[in-house]
Design a protein around this motif. Structure first.
Motif, mmCIF file in Angstrom:
data_model
loop_
_atom_site.group_PDB
_atom_site.id
_atom_site.type_symbol
_atom_site.label_atom_id
_atom_site.label_comp_id
_atom_site.label_asym_id
_atom_site.label_seq_id
_atom_site.Cartn_x
_atom_site.Cartn_y
_atom_site.Cartn_z
ATOM 1 N N LEU A 1 0.824 -1.215 0.000
ATOM 2 C CA LEU A 1 0.000 0.000 0.000
ATOM 3 C C LEU A 1 0.858 1.264 0.000
ATOM 4 O O LEU A 1 0.487 2.278 -0.592
ATOM 5 C CB LEU A 1 -0.919 0.005 1.223
ATOM 6 C CG LEU A 1 -2.019 -1.072 1.255
ATOM 7 C CD1 LEU A 1 -2.702 -1.091 2.618
ATOM 8 C CD2 LEU A 1 -3.037 -0.831 0.151
ATOM 9 N N SER A 2 2.000 1.175 0.652
ATOM 10 C CA SER A 2 2.858 2.360 0.778
ATOM 11 C C SER A 2 3.934 2.446 -0.305
ATOM 12 O O SER A 2 4.706 3.397 -0.331
ATOM 13 C CB SER A 2 3.530 2.362 2.162
ATOM 14 O OG SER A 2 4.316 1.200 2.346
ATOM 15 N N ASN A 3 4.006 1.445 -1.185
ATOM 16 C CA ASN A 3 5.028 1.432 -2.231
ATOM 17 C C ASN A 3 4.337 1.249 -3.584
ATOM 18 O O ASN A 3 3.860 0.154 -3.912
ATOM 19 C CB ASN A 3 6.035 0.297 -1.982
ATOM 20 C CG ASN A 3 7.275 0.424 -2.843
ATOM 21 O OD1 ASN A 3 7.200 0.799 -4.011
ATOM 22 N ND2 ASN A 3 8.429 0.099 -2.277
ATOM 23 N N SER A 4 4.282 2.296 -4.381
ATOM 24 C CA SER A 4 3.565 2.252 -5.663
ATOM 25 C C SER A 4 4.221 1.323 -6.672
ATOM 26 O O SER A 4 3.570 0.854 -7.608
ATOM 27 C CB SER A 4 3.457 3.656 -6.256
ATOM 28 O OG SER A 4 4.770 4.195 -6.480
ATOM 29 N N ASN A 5 5.519 1.039 -6.503
ATOM 30 C CA ASN A 5 6.244 0.154 -7.419
ATOM 31 C C ASN A 5 6.573 -1.193 -6.776
ATOM 32 O O ASN A 5 7.504 -1.882 -7.206
ATOM 33 C CB ASN A 5 7.531 0.817 -7.904
ATOM 34 C CG ASN A 5 7.247 2.029 -8.775
ATOM 35 O OD1 ASN A 5 6.241 2.074 -9.478
ATOM 36 N ND2 ASN A 5 8.120 3.016 -8.712
ATOM 37 N N GLY A 6 5.815 -1.561 -5.746
ATOM 38 C CA GLY A 6 6.092 -2.820 -5.047
ATOM 39 C C GLY A 6 5.290 -3.971 -5.615
ATOM 40 O O GLY A 6 4.274 -3.789 -6.278
ATOM 41 N N THR B 1 6.513 -6.463 -20.170
ATOM 42 C CA THR B 1 5.160 -6.787 -20.630
ATOM 43 C C THR B 1 5.205 -7.359 -22.050
ATOM 44 O O THR B 1 6.230 -7.254 -22.735
ATOM 45 C CB THR B 1 4.272 -5.532 -20.621
ATOM 46 O OG1 THR B 1 4.736 -4.623 -21.627
ATOM 47 C CG2 THR B 1 4.312 -4.844 -19.267
ATOM 48 N N PRO B 2 4.098 -7.966 -22.528
ATOM 49 C CA PRO B 2 4.077 -8.496 -23.905
ATOM 50 C C PRO B 2 4.315 -7.436 -24.976
ATOM 51 O O PRO B 2 4.752 -7.774 -26.090
ATOM 52 C CB PRO B 2 2.659 -9.076 -24.017
ATOM 53 C CG PRO B 2 2.259 -9.382 -22.614
ATOM 54 C CD PRO B 2 2.883 -8.327 -21.776
ATOM 55 N N THR B 3 4.026 -6.175 -24.653
ATOM 56 C CA THR B 3 4.248 -5.102 -25.641
ATOM 57 C C THR B 3 5.652 -4.529 -25.585
ATOM 58 O O THR B 3 5.984 -3.620 -26.348
ATOM 59 C CB THR B 3 3.234 -3.968 -25.413
ATOM 60 O OG1 THR B 3 3.370 -3.467 -24.073
ATOM 61 C CG2 THR B 3 1.810 -4.465 -25.628
ATOM 62 N N GLY B 4 6.478 -5.046 -24.671
ATOM 63 C CA GLY B 4 7.862 -4.593 -24.576
ATOM 64 C C GLY B 4 8.121 -3.527 -23.544
ATOM 65 O O GLY B 4 9.263 -3.069 -23.393
ATOM 66 N N SER B 5 7.112 -3.093 -22.794
ATOM 67 C CA SER B 5 7.323 -2.083 -21.748
ATOM 68 C C SER B 5 8.112 -2.680 -20.593
ATOM 69 O O SER B 5 7.920 -3.857 -20.222
ATOM 70 C CB SER B 5 5.978 -1.564 -21.238
ATOM 71 O OG SER B 5 5.249 -0.967 -22.282
ATOM 72 N N LEU B 6 9.000 -1.889 -20.016
ATOM 73 C CA LEU B 6 9.837 -2.329 -18.902
ATOM 74 C C LEU B 6 9.497 -1.539 -17.650
ATOM 75 O O LEU B 6 9.179 -0.345 -17.709
ATOM 76 C CB LEU B 6 11.320 -2.150 -19.237
ATOM 77 C CG LEU B 6 11.857 -2.892 -20.466
ATOM 78 C CD1 LEU B 6 13.315 -2.534 -20.699
ATOM 79 C CD2 LEU B 6 11.712 -4.392 -20.286
ATOM 80 N N LYS B 7 9.590 -2.207 -16.494
ATOM 81 C CA LYS B 7 9.339 -1.527 -15.227
ATOM 82 C C LYS B 7 10.209 -2.163 -14.152
ATOM 83 O O LYS B 7 10.215 -3.380 -13.963
ATOM 84 C CB LYS B 7 7.855 -1.655 -14.843
ATOM 85 C CG LYS B 7 7.473 -0.970 -13.546
ATOM 86 C CD LYS B 7 7.480 0.549 -13.682
ATOM 87 C CE LYS B 7 6.959 1.216 -12.427
ATOM 88 N NZ LYS B 7 6.955 2.696 -12.550
ATOM 89 N N LEU B 8 10.957 -1.321 -13.432
ATOM 90 C CA LEU B 8 11.761 -1.783 -12.311
ATOM 91 C C LEU B 8 10.883 -1.771 -11.060
ATOM 92 O O LEU B 8 10.352 -0.727 -10.683
ATOM 93 C CB LEU B 8 12.981 -0.883 -12.109
ATOM 94 C CG LEU B 8 13.988 -1.345 -11.055
ATOM 95 C CD1 LEU B 8 14.664 -2.653 -11.479
ATOM 96 C CD2 LEU B 8 15.041 -0.265 -10.806
ATOM 97 N N VAL B 9 10.729 -2.940 -10.431
ATOM 98 C CA VAL B 9 9.838 -3.044 -9.267
ATOM 99 C C VAL B 9 10.611 -3.605 -8.074
ATOM 100 O O VAL B 9 11.651 -4.256 -8.226
ATOM 101 C CB VAL B 9 8.624 -3.941 -9.575
ATOM 102 C CG1 VAL B 9 7.785 -3.363 -10.700
ATOM 103 C CG2 VAL B 9 9.052 -5.372 -9.916
ATOM 104 N N LYS B 10 10.056 -3.366 -6.904
ATOM 105 C CA LYS B 10 10.688 -3.812 -5.664
ATOM 106 C C LYS B 10 9.818 -4.883 -5.006
ATOM 107 O O LYS B 10 8.595 -4.731 -4.905
ATOM 108 C CB LYS B 10 10.870 -2.623 -4.710
ATOM 109 C CG LYS B 10 11.536 -2.977 -3.392
ATOM 110 C CD LYS B 10 11.677 -1.742 -2.505
ATOM 111 C CE LYS B 10 12.335 -2.081 -1.175
ATOM 112 N NZ LYS B 10 12.467 -0.883 -0.314
ATOM 113 N N ILE B 11 10.451 -5.941 -4.555
ATOM 114 C CA ILE B 11 9.721 -7.018 -3.867
ATOM 115 C C ILE B 11 9.499 -6.596 -2.416
ATOM 116 O O ILE B 11 10.459 -6.406 -1.658
ATOM 117 C CB ILE B 11 10.505 -8.338 -3.933
ATOM 118 C CG1 ILE B 11 10.683 -8.767 -5.388
ATOM 119 C CG2 ILE B 11 9.785 -9.437 -3.155
ATOM 120 C CD1 ILE B 11 11.625 -9.936 -5.583
#
Length: 416
Positions: free
Chosen positions: A164-169, A192-202
């Motif tokens: 809830l407190s981490n938008s990229n979690g 993603t299937p369209t090739g978009s990349l996103k750095l996320v945190k576990i």
């Protein structure tokens, strides 16, 4: 006919042939014990698999069915003519549910509904290093998802509050986390299937104990998944519903399909393989249990027949002193009831002891299922069935040879 005298004679017969009496009782005991152990274990396995399947899947799922089987423009313009079409490309069709959030809000107002979770789901690749691992990301409102699947109790490390407190979690399944060799606090790339990349945190690692979930699925905030898929805030691909009564979901799924026009899938359809397995296992248990009980019944019958044959001279003396055929039958029926009652009672105790020992025995199912010991169900009806079978079988097994013995001529026996 004096039952008191018949009982005394039956007791004397049982005590004078203790080894024969014990063998007859053990025949009942082991038959009942094996029946109880088998039906308790298989019922436990069925219940565990059903509970696991229901815990990890919605009672009703609403989604838009995507198919490539669409008529071409030529076929629509000339439906009765002979049309030849080459290399038709599939239609670029969105998987979203129109007004999905509003539909979810309407369903949530129903008194029979426990909870509703709208979400956006997509296949993605998770990268930590050069090797991508395929999986699924579900953008959800995590508190609503927790209401459906009790995620807080399934968290192995981290927390759902951190999402809830981490938008990229993201919350990651424990098997997928192990395959990627990551832990809470690590960062990975989502493609993603369209090739978009996103750095996320576990921010958390969960475990349902089901390989097909823990090894594939991740949870994220709905807004983040909508952003990486380049969709607007109303874009929803699935609506998951939990009912207060799971059986009510079977009809409710049809109602929702007719009301909103989207494809619905109830829990029975989604877990048809599990349910088919349950039917097969239950059928096998019934067949094996009946076989066990019949074999035990024949064993009891043979023992009781030998018991009657060994008492032929006693029967002849009893008849010569005034006992009629009904008295003879009552004596052996009393013996049968005593053997059946105590044999079945010992079988119930022995069966319960074996079942309890199995229920405490460690069982390692690996990553396929989250189970620590053998699943065993203790239900009174099975023990009542065992007791009833033990007594009824011995009565039948005792009556048949006793009835034959009651018709013998005492003079012929004494002369022989």
């Amino acid at each position: 006919m004096n039952l008191g005298i018949s009982f005394q004679i039956a007791k004397t017969h049982l005590l004078t042939k203790k080894s024969q009496t014990l063998i007859a009782m053990l025949g009942v005991t082991f038959g009942i014990a094996m029946f109880l152990v088998m039906i308790s274990v298989v019922s436990g396995v069925n219940k565990f698999l059903e509970d696991s399947a229901l815990d990890a899947s919605p009672h009703v799922r609403i989604y838009k069915e995507i198919t490539s089987n669409h008529p071409s423009l030529i076929e629509e313009a000339n439906p009765t003519g002979f049309n030849v079409i080459y290399h038709q490309l599939p239609k670029n069709e969105l998987a979203n549910i129109k007004n999905g959030l509003q539909i979810a809000a309407n369903i949530e107002k129903e008194p029979s509904v426990l909870g509703v979770s709208p979400q956006i789901s997509s296949q993605v690749f998770f990268n930590k290093g050069p090797i991508p691992i395929s999986g699924q990301i579900a953008g959800v409102e995590i508190l609503k998802e927790d209401k459906l699947y009790n995620l807080k109790k399934r968290i192995k490390s981290g927390s759902i509050e951190a999402l809830l407190s981490n938008s990229n979690g993201i919350l990651m399944g424990k098997i997928l986390a192990r395959n990627l060799n990551v832990k809470v606090g690590d960062k990975i790339t989502v493609t993603t299937p369209t090739g978009s990349l996103k750095l996320v945190k576990i921010v958390g690692i969960y475990g349902f104990g089901i390989q097909t979930v823990d090894g594939v699925k991740c949870y994220a905030n709905m807004s983040m998944v909508q952003a990486i898929l380049q969709k607007d805030k109303s874009y929803v691909t699935d609506i998951h519903i939990k009912m207060k009564d799971s059986q009510a979901a079977l009809n409710y799924a049809k109602v929702l399909k007719n009301q909103y026009g989207y494809k619905t899938q109830d829990w029975a359809e989604a877990n048809s393989a599990f349910l088919a397995g349950d039917k097969i296992r239950n059928g096998m248990v019934i067949i094996v249990s009946i076989t066990l009980l019949i074999v035990a019944g024949f064993g009891i019958y043979n023992i009781m027949t030998m018991n009657v044959i060994s008492k032929m001279k006693d029967i002849a003396i009893l008849k010569a002193t005034g006992f009629d055929g009904k008295d003879i039958i009552s004596i052996f029926l009393i013996q049968s009831i005593i053997i059946g009652f105590f044999g079945a009672l010992l079988g119930i105790l022995f069966g319960f002891g074996l079942s309890y020992s199995l229920s405490t025995m460690p069982f390692d199912a690996g990553d396929f299922l989250d189970i620590k010991t053998f699943p065993v169900v203790f239900q009174a009806k099975y023990y009542a069935m065992g007791m009833a079978f033990g007594i009824i079988t011995t009565i039948i097994a005792g009556y048949m040879p006793a009835r034959k013995a009651s018709k013998i001529d005492p003079v012929a026996i004494l002369r022989g």
